[in-house]
Scaffold this active site. Sequence first.
Site, short mmCIF file in Angstrom:
data_model
loop_
_atom_site.label_atom_id
_atom_site.label_comp_id
_atom_site.label_asym_id
_atom_site.label_seq_id
_atom_site.Cartn_x
_atom_site.Cartn_y
_atom_site.Cartn_z
N GLU A 1 0.78 -1.44 0.08
CA GLU A 1 -0.04 0.01 0.20
C GLU A 1 0.98 1.25 -0.07
O GLU A 1 0.25 2.41 0.35
CB GLU A 1 -1.11 0.01 1.23
CG GLU A 1 -0.48 -0.07 2.70
CD GLU A 1 -1.29 0.00 3.48
OE1 GLU A 1 -1.73 -0.96 3.76
OE2 GLU A 1 -1.81 1.06 3.86
N CYS B 1 -3.33 -4.23 4.07
CA CYS B 1 -2.10 -5.03 4.59
C CYS B 1 -2.36 -6.76 3.93
O CYS B 1 -1.42 -7.40 4.29
CB CYS B 1 -1.91 -4.93 5.92
SG CYS B 1 -1.48 -3.47 6.61
N THR C 1 -11.75 0.00 13.90
CA THR C 1 -10.28 -0.90 13.94
C THR C 1 -10.37 -2.11 14.60
O THR C 1 -9.72 -2.96 14.14
CB THR C 1 -9.28 0.16 14.68
OG1 THR C 1 -9.29 1.27 14.05
CG2 THR C 1 -7.87 -0.40 14.47
N HIS D 1 -1.88 -11.44 11.55
CA HIS D 1 -1.33 -10.10 11.26
C HIS D 1 -1.22 -9.26 12.67
O HIS D 1 -1.82 -9.48 13.63
CB HIS D 1 -2.59 -9.17 10.50
CG HIS D 1 -2.11 -7.90 10.08
ND1 HIS D 1 -1.13 -7.34 9.39
CD2 HIS D 1 -2.81 -6.99 10.46
CE1 HIS D 1 -1.11 -6.03 9.41
NE2 HIS D 1 -2.23 -5.66 9.88
N LYS E 1 -4.18 -10.91 21.88
CA LYS E 1 -5.69 -10.51 22.10
C LYS E 1 -6.53 -11.85 21.29
O LYS E 1 -7.37 -12.47 21.69
CB LYS E 1 -6.29 -9.30 22.28
CG LYS E 1 -7.33 -9.17 23.11
CD LYS E 1 -7.83 -7.42 22.91
CE LYS E 1 -9.44 -7.40 23.03
NZ LYS E 1 -9.77 -6.08 22.91
N ASN F 1 4.92 -2.20 12.67
CA ASN F 1 4.09 -2.88 11.67
C ASN F 1 4.44 -2.67 10.39
O ASN F 1 4.41 -1.59 9.92
CB ASN F 1 2.49 -2.39 11.73
CG ASN F 1 1.49 -2.99 11.00
OD1 ASN F 1 1.92 -4.01 10.37
ND2 ASN F 1 0.51 -2.46 11.10
N SER G 1 -6.98 -4.22 5.90
CA SER G 1 -8.25 -3.24 6.27
C SER G 1 -9.13 -3.26 5.00
O SER G 1 -8.55 -3.27 3.99
CB SER G 1 -7.75 -1.74 6.77
OG SER G 1 -7.16 -1.87 8.22
#
Lengths: 354, 133
Positions: A84, A116, A207, A240, A249, A272, A302
């Site tokens: 990107e 991504c 997000t 990712h 998480k 990232n 995204s």
Amino acid sequence: MRPARDVGIVGWGACIPKFRIKCSEIGKTWGFPPEYHGGLIVSEKTVANIDEDTTTMGWEAAKNALVRAKINPEEVEAIYVGTESKPYAVKPSITVIAEALGITPKILGADLEFACRAASEALEASIGLISSGMIKYSLVIGSDTAQASPGDVLEFTASSGAAAFVLGPRGENTVAYFEGSYSYITDTPDFWRRQLAPYPMHGEQFTGDPAYFAHIIAAAKGLMNKLGLRPSDFDYAVFHQPNGRFPLKVSVKLGFPKEKILPGLITPMIGNTYNASALIGLCAVLEEAKPGQRILLVPFGSGAGADAYSVIVEDGIEEKVHLAPTVKELIEDKIYINYTYYAKFRGLISKFSF
Amino acid sequence: MSMKISVPRVWREIKAHYLLEATVCNKCGKIHYPPRPICDNCGNRNLFRRKLSGEGEVLTYTIQYIVLEGYREYAPIVFAIVKLKEGVKILAQLTDVEPENVKIGMRVKAVLRKICEDENIGLIKYGIKFKPV
Ligand SMILES: [Zn+2]
């Protein structure tokens, strides 16, 4: 999805730029409270040198992947870069990369865009091309010099790097193969960048849960259902990693213990790297995995989409690890810079000319 | 106006600049980089193309602080004479190394990097530089 004929990884390689900036330096520059970035679980990030971009990092990762593949580069019949941060809005990056690898002109290829996960789309497309017998080897590259508006929280994590894989028909020279994959895509407004806008926008409330977590969990569960597998059947899981917190998480939500995540969790040390994020994680896992082990790989982009892959490691992998720099070695090889150099390297300041 | 890159020239030099492609004299064996059409050692016009290894060592170097228009962001630029393992000596830029850490005899390898950009609308020129191994 399962290909008609098995497709595997013949070689892998990473490019991690040498320069690093500490997140505390970024926070101090913009007047954030000390340890404001602590919750992101990222301590420092890579910064591409002034002469590096998506094309040059993609080339370097590809070069390392070709060395490990031990094939004649001219046998590569397709090349894709997922990014990107194309240096040109119009003019492919892969033509420069392919020319500089000496694999033109009898080749197929394109730059792909899907935030991504564009490089993951390239993996899927290559698996299809190879499985159908249309081509033998494909070179898949994820490369980004991620943009972040100066002073935005994204600036703590958005970094630069690349990963590349040579894919080919499963056989004697493959060191892992794809057991299956599962894709999950919806229209989700979590993150975007408009034409000519230098920096992306993020839809804060989208997000986390509706984007990253919903898509990764759906793809991972979909894959496990389809293949009849459970988290306990996997030895590693690589997600990712937009920061250090989200992958930890999501692994809890899916039922993976921390020790299966940590070997492929690279973002805390380098930031990232967008299209290279999960793929550098996969490189790191391949560098320590043993034949017979199973890896869950879930890139996310995204917009939004995620692909879950089950990758099974095969014989011969250990001999290829040290043919090119390992992720661990690349992480340790670093030079720290301050915000002034960072600003120059990122093009935030430049000499004005008439 | 500042720097202007010649688009035909960049295109013509792609093989030499991206792949370290040299010309080799098939009579006396001299390797020419950048490539030459005629051997300057024996005058032979029959030369063939060969990619160089990209592995070598720094023979000598200089640091350029006062740079051409369009290169200020890249300064200081380290120029080195790199002796490749084929024995040929080539002039190239070093990258990913701070000027104070450049050493004679340092082992280096070729990497593709950006050489310059024609402002923000023109061509981006890529080429081989060398970085420490
Ligand atoms: Zn001669």
